[in-house]
Design an enzyme around this catalytic site. Sequence first.
Site, PDB file in Angstrom:
ATOM      1  N   ASP A 139       0.343  -7.673   2.023  1.00  0.00           N
ATOM      2  CA  ASP A 139       0.676  -6.246   1.995  1.00  0.00           C
ATOM      3  C   ASP A 139       2.184  -6.005   2.016  1.00  0.00           C
ATOM      4  O   ASP A 139       2.683  -5.171   2.764  1.00  0.00           O
ATOM      5  CB  ASP A 139       0.003  -5.519   3.165  1.00  0.00           C
ATOM      6  CG  ASP A 139       0.086  -3.999   3.017  1.00  0.00           C
ATOM      7  OD1 ASP A 139       0.202  -3.529   1.869  1.00  0.00           O
ATOM      8  OD2 ASP A 139       0.062  -3.295   4.048  1.00  0.00           O
ATOM      9  N   GLY A 154       3.024   7.107   7.731  1.00  0.00           N
ATOM     10  CA  GLY A 154       4.345   7.332   7.129  1.00  0.00           C
ATOM     11  C   GLY A 154       5.360   6.307   7.596  1.00  0.00           C
ATOM     12  O   GLY A 154       6.388   6.098   6.946  1.00  0.00           O
ATOM     13  N   ASN A 155       5.079   5.636   8.732  1.00  0.00           N
ATOM     14  CA  ASN A 155       5.956   4.573   9.220  1.00  0.00           C
ATOM     15  C   ASN A 155       5.756   3.272   8.452  1.00  0.00           C
ATOM     16  O   ASN A 155       6.578   2.362   8.548  1.00  0.00           O
ATOM     17  CB  ASN A 155       5.715   4.294  10.704  1.00  0.00           C
ATOM     18  CG  ASN A 155       6.437   5.255  11.609  1.00  0.00           C
ATOM     19  OD1 ASN A 155       5.925   6.327  11.890  1.00  0.00           O
ATOM     20  ND2 ASN A 155       7.613   4.884  12.062  1.00  0.00           N
ATOM     21  N   SER A 156       4.659   3.157   7.734  1.00  0.00           N
ATOM     22  CA  SER A 156       4.356   1.920   7.012  1.00  0.00           C
ATOM     23  C   SER A 156       5.512   1.535   6.096  1.00  0.00           C
ATOM     24  O   SER A 156       6.024   2.355   5.336  1.00  0.00           O
ATOM     25  CB  SER A 156       3.088   2.093   6.180  1.00  0.00           C
ATOM     26  OG  SER A 156       1.960   2.234   7.000  1.00  0.00           O
ATOM     27  N   HIS A 189       0.817  -1.217   0.000  1.00  0.00           N
ATOM     28  CA  HIS A 189       0.000   0.000   0.000  1.00  0.00           C
ATOM     29  C   HIS A 189       0.854   1.272   0.000  1.00  0.00           C
ATOM     30  O   HIS A 189       0.342   2.367  -0.201  1.00  0.00           O
ATOM     31  CB  HIS A 189      -0.979  -0.001   1.183  1.00  0.00           C
ATOM     32  CG  HIS A 189      -0.376   0.333   2.509  1.00  0.00           C
ATOM     33  ND1 HIS A 189      -0.003  -0.624   3.429  1.00  0.00           N
ATOM     34  CD2 HIS A 189      -0.088   1.521   3.103  1.00  0.00           C
ATOM     35  CE1 HIS A 189       0.483  -0.045   4.512  1.00  0.00           C
ATOM     36  NE2 HIS A 189       0.439   1.263   4.346  1.00  0.00           N
TER      37      HIS A 189
END
Length: 287
Positions: free
Chosen positions: A149, A228-230, A118
Site C-alpha cells: 500500500d 485523510g491522514n493516510s 489507496h
Amino acid sequence: MRKRRNTRKKIIITAIILILLWILGFYLYTTYTKIEIKTSDYETQKTLSTENEQTVEEVQEKSTKIADIIEKTTQSVVGISKLKNVGSSIFGTSSEEELGLGTGVIVSEDGYILSNEHVTGGKYSKCYITLENGNTYDGTVMWSDSDIDLSITKINAKNLQTITLGEPENTRVGETVYAIGNPIGFEFRRTVTSGIISAKNRTIKIQEIDQVSYMTDLIQTDATINPGNSGGPLITANGEMIGINTVKISSAEGIGFAIPIDIVKPIIESFKNTGTFEETRNRNIRI
C-alpha cells in the site's frame, strides 16, 4: 511550733534544689564552652532555586526545538486529491469525500512524493498534489505496490523541501512520535498529533469485499490518525520519518498503524538517482 518546723523544712528543701540546679548549670557551662567549631571542617552556601530554574529552561528549550522541527517537517507534507478543486488549491471548502483528500510527503527536491497507493491510485494514475505554499500540481504515479500500500508520485517541480528519512529499526517502544496529515479537508490540514510507539512488528487483518489479507511488520502508535491522514509521515522527536500512516482500528481508541519506510528506501533512492525503479516482488508486508 509545728508551723515553724514546716517552714524551716521548706526553706531547706528549696535551698538544696537551688544548689543542685547551680551545680548542674555550672557543669553544662564548663562542658560545652570547651567544644571548638572548626570552620575549615565544612563550607556554607546559600540555597537558591537555580536547579529548578535550569530545569524549566531546559524543558522550554526542548519544547521550542521540537516545535521548530515540526514546523520544518510540515513544509514537506502535501495534500493529495483524485479530483481537482475549482480553486487554486485542493484545500478548499469541499469535503474529503468529494475530493478524495489524502496526504503525502516530499522525498526528493525534484518532486517525488511518497504516499499510500489507496490515496494516489495505482501506477500511471493521475492525481493532484498541493504543496504547503498552496500551489497545486498534476501528479503521475510512477510506482505503486498494492501489497504494501505504498506509491511514489512525480510532479514537475524543483527545489522542494524534503523530509529526513529515519531508521525504524532503531526506534523503541515508548518513544515519542508525531503524526502529520490532512484529516477531513481544508480546516484541519497539516494537523499534528503526538503519541508513542505502542508496539512494533504488528500484524493486522484487512478485509476488502471478497478478499482477506494481512499487513505485517507495522508500527503501532497511539498518535491520532484520522481519515485523510493516510500517506502522511510518522516522525520521531528528531524530525526523522520512520513510517507512513496508513490505517487505524475504528472500533478502538488510540490504535493506529504506520508502514515502516525502510522497505521503500531503495525505491526512493532509485528514483532520485535514475528516475526509474525495476519492479521486484521479494517483499512480504502482506501475505
